[in-house]
Design a protein around this motif. Sequence first.
Motif, PDB file in Angstrom:
ATOM      1  N   HIS A   1      34.044 -11.080 -59.031  1.00 50.14           N
ATOM      2  CA  HIS A   1      33.799 -10.192 -60.181  1.00 50.14           C
ATOM      3  C   HIS A   1      35.131  -9.717 -60.751  1.00 50.14           C
ATOM      4  O   HIS A   1      36.091  -9.503 -60.011  1.00 50.14           O
ATOM      5  CB  HIS A   1      32.960  -8.993 -59.754  1.00 50.14           C
ATOM      6  CG  HIS A   1      31.524  -9.339 -59.455  1.00 50.14           C
ATOM      7  ND1 HIS A   1      31.153  -9.975 -58.290  1.00 50.14           N
ATOM      8  CD2 HIS A   1      30.395  -9.161 -60.182  1.00 50.14           C
ATOM      9  CE1 HIS A   1      29.838 -10.173 -58.303  1.00 50.14           C
ATOM     10  NE2 HIS A   1      29.355  -9.683 -59.438  1.00 50.14           N
TER      11      HIS A   1
ATOM     12  N   SER B   1      41.247 -10.481 -51.958  1.00 51.96           N
ATOM     13  CA  SER B   1      41.520  -9.782 -53.221  1.00 51.96           C
ATOM     14  C   SER B   1      42.292  -8.482 -53.026  1.00 51.96           C
ATOM     15  O   SER B   1      43.017  -8.045 -53.918  1.00 51.96           O
ATOM     16  CB  SER B   1      40.205  -9.459 -53.924  1.00 51.96           C
ATOM     17  OG  SER B   1      39.399 -10.602 -53.988  1.00 51.96           O
TER      18      SER B   1
ATOM     19  N   SER C   1      33.297  -1.171 -51.079  1.00 50.75           N
ATOM     20  CA  SER C   1      31.889  -1.533 -50.955  1.00 50.75           C
ATOM     21  C   SER C   1      31.196  -0.687 -49.888  1.00 50.75           C
ATOM     22  O   SER C   1      30.020  -0.891 -49.603  1.00 50.75           O
ATOM     23  CB  SER C   1      31.775  -3.024 -50.615  1.00 50.75           C
ATOM     24  OG  SER C   1      32.580  -3.329 -49.503  1.00 50.75           O
TER      25      SER C   1
HETATM   26  C1  LIG Z   1      35.327  -4.023 -52.686  1.00 52.92           C
HETATM   27  C2  LIG Z   1      36.799  -3.932 -52.402  1.00 52.92           C
HETATM   28  C3  LIG Z   1      37.421  -2.852 -53.291  1.00 52.92           C
HETATM   29  O1  LIG Z   1      38.740  -2.548 -52.927  1.00 52.92           O
HETATM   30  O2  LIG Z   1      37.145  -3.549 -51.089  1.00 52.92           O
HETATM   31  P1  LIG Z   1      36.401  -3.414 -49.664  1.00 52.92           P
HETATM   32  O3  LIG Z   1      35.153  -2.663 -49.791  1.00 52.92           O
HETATM   33  O4  LIG Z   1      36.173  -4.808 -49.164  1.00 52.92           O
HETATM   34  O5  LIG Z   1      37.402  -2.681 -48.818  1.00 52.92           O
HETATM   35  C4  LIG Z   1      37.520  -5.276 -52.726  1.00 52.92           C
HETATM   36  O6  LIG Z   1      37.280  -5.647 -54.050  1.00 52.92           O
HETATM   37  C5  LIG Z   1      37.141  -6.416 -51.830  1.00 52.92           C
HETATM   38  O7  LIG Z   1      38.296  -7.131 -51.525  1.00 52.92           O
HETATM   39  P2  LIG Z   1      38.359  -8.126 -50.261  1.00 52.92           P
HETATM   40  O8  LIG Z   1      37.720  -7.471 -49.069  1.00 52.92           O
HETATM   41  O9  LIG Z   1      39.782  -8.577 -50.125  1.00 52.92           O
HETATM   42  O10 LIG Z   1      37.409  -9.272 -50.739  1.00 52.92           O
HETATM   43  P3  LIG Z   1      37.542 -10.870 -50.713  1.00 52.92           P
HETATM   44  O11 LIG Z   1      37.741 -11.292 -49.288  1.00 52.92           O
HETATM   45  O12 LIG Z   1      38.502 -11.342 -51.727  1.00 52.92           O
HETATM   46  O13 LIG Z   1      36.083 -11.276 -51.189  1.00 52.92           O
HETATM   47  C6  LIG Z   1      34.945 -11.152 -50.358  1.00 52.92           C
HETATM   48  C7  LIG Z   1      33.728 -11.422 -51.228  1.00 52.92           C
HETATM   49  O14 LIG Z   1      33.454 -10.282 -52.064  1.00 52.92           O
HETATM   50  C8  LIG Z   1      33.053 -10.677 -53.364  1.00 52.92           C
HETATM   51  N1  LIG Z   1      34.036 -10.203 -54.360  1.00 52.92           N
HETATM   52  C9  LIG Z   1      35.252  -9.735 -53.969  1.00 52.92           C
HETATM   53  C10 LIG Z   1      36.160  -9.274 -54.910  1.00 52.92           C
HETATM   54  C11 LIG Z   1      35.785  -9.316 -56.266  1.00 52.92           C
HETATM   55  N2  LIG Z   1      36.623  -8.883 -57.223  1.00 52.92           N
HETATM   56  N3  LIG Z   1      34.582  -9.785 -56.638  1.00 52.92           N
HETATM   57  C12 LIG Z   1      33.687 -10.217 -55.699  1.00 52.92           C
HETATM   58  O15 LIG Z   1      32.579 -10.627 -56.047  1.00 52.92           O
HETATM   59  C13 LIG Z   1      32.943 -12.202 -53.333  1.00 52.92           C
HETATM   60  O16 LIG Z   1      31.620 -12.516 -52.987  1.00 52.92           O
HETATM   61  C14 LIG Z   1      33.888 -12.578 -52.199  1.00 52.92           C
HETATM   62  O17 LIG Z   1      33.537 -13.790 -51.589  1.00 52.92           O
END
Ligand SMILES: C[C@@](CO)(OP(=O)(O)O)[C@H](O)COP(=O)(O)OP(=O)(O)OC[C@H]1O[C@@H](n2ccc(N)nc2=O)[C@H](O)[C@@H]1O
Length: 291
Positions: A25, A134, A247
């Motif tokens: 996303h 990411s 998340s």
């Molecule tokens: C949501 C966030 C907010 O800071 O953090 P966390 O809750 O994990 O800490 C991040 O965007 C998480 O980043 P990260 O944990 O590195 O995610 P990634 O390994 O890149 O992606 C895992 C999965 O999350 C989804 N994903 C991730 C990032 C993004 N911008 N869009 C997505 O849709 C995708 O399905 C991807 O396959």
Amino acid sequence: MYFVKAPAKINLTLDTLAKRSDGYHEVEMIMTTVDLADRIGLEAREDGIIEIVSVDRFIPNDAKNLAFQAAALLKKRYDVSQGVSITIEKNIPVAAGLAGGSSDAAATLRGLNHVWNLGLSLDELAVLGAEIGSDVPFCVYGGTALATGRGEKIEHLPAPPPCWVILAKPVIGVSTAEIYGQLDLSTAFHPDTQAMIRAIDEKDFEAMIHGLGNTLEGVTLHLYPEVKELKEQMKRFGAEGVLMSGSGPTVFGIVQQESRAQRVVNALRGFCDEVYCVRLLGDREELPKGV
Ligand SMILES: C[C@@](CO)(OP(=O)(O)O)[C@H](O)COP(=O)(O)OP(=O)(O)OC[C@H]1O[C@@H](n2ccc(N)nc2=O)[C@H](O)[C@@H]1O
Ligand SMILES: Nc1ncnc2c1ncn2[C@@H]1O[C@H](COP(=O)(O)OP(=O)(O)O)[C@@H](O)[C@H]1O
């Protein structure tokens, strides 16, 4: 052994703009580092093997570990003959929305740059980090930043106004992919990223509290009512601003006064096993040596 600190992050805002064709996303997030950190120990080895040493039963000790992936990527890209033993002292809750794994990977990149004598810049390490996850580029720099793209494009921001942060993690772990997968962008809440940037620029605590917002929060709160309950408790116990990080499922509360932070922590202790009271490490220039 060479030690590196791997601090957690919180998202002051997280806006999801669109779903991309590559499965990710498009986001706009304001992230800031907090003073809760894993400790990574690095010891070069001559046999070329990469090894993870950790007693934490919640993290993988093989190639699935993000710190392992960071070492493997550097070794391959720069044709390093040495290996490394990576000791992870885990203090950040796992699968919590605090980027613990990403920060371990980022700290491993920074630390091995030194141990393997690679001479790379932080910008180069951040570009490599994006291949791992990411959130890794932000974690390479730390401090406070606006992250765009899928999270890998970083624009540095000044430190937010001084405050205390209470982190509370319910016993569940949350999969980031699952939460993004269930997001309905037509009904989702969108925080005002620009208003938060102004609040940070002007060091305006009230505006920062007012601007807290996270598109993913609605999804996680719907799936896990205990996170919603925790948010309400934190507000009731006196937190001035409350939001879910990333998340989830970690909920953070922000207060100005240390005494108030302690009151919130004490009140939460009966309800939640994992509660931390930390400061922000929002200024890159002031990050302690080794972060
Ligand atoms: C949501 C966030 C907010 O800071 O953090 P966390 O809750 O994990 O800490 C991040 O965007 C998480 O980043 P990260 O944990 O590195 O995610 P990634 O390994 O890149 O992606 C895992 C999965 O999350 C989804 N994903 C991730 C990032 C993004 N911008 N869009 C997505 O849709 C995708 O399905 C991807 O396959
Ligand atoms: N060094 C690591 N620390 C934590 N989790 C790791 C690590 N390496 C791989 N993982 C895996 O990554 C997943 C997400 O972990 P983490 O980074 O803690 O959460 P989040 O992305 O919610 O902030 C976990 O399921 C865990 O198994």
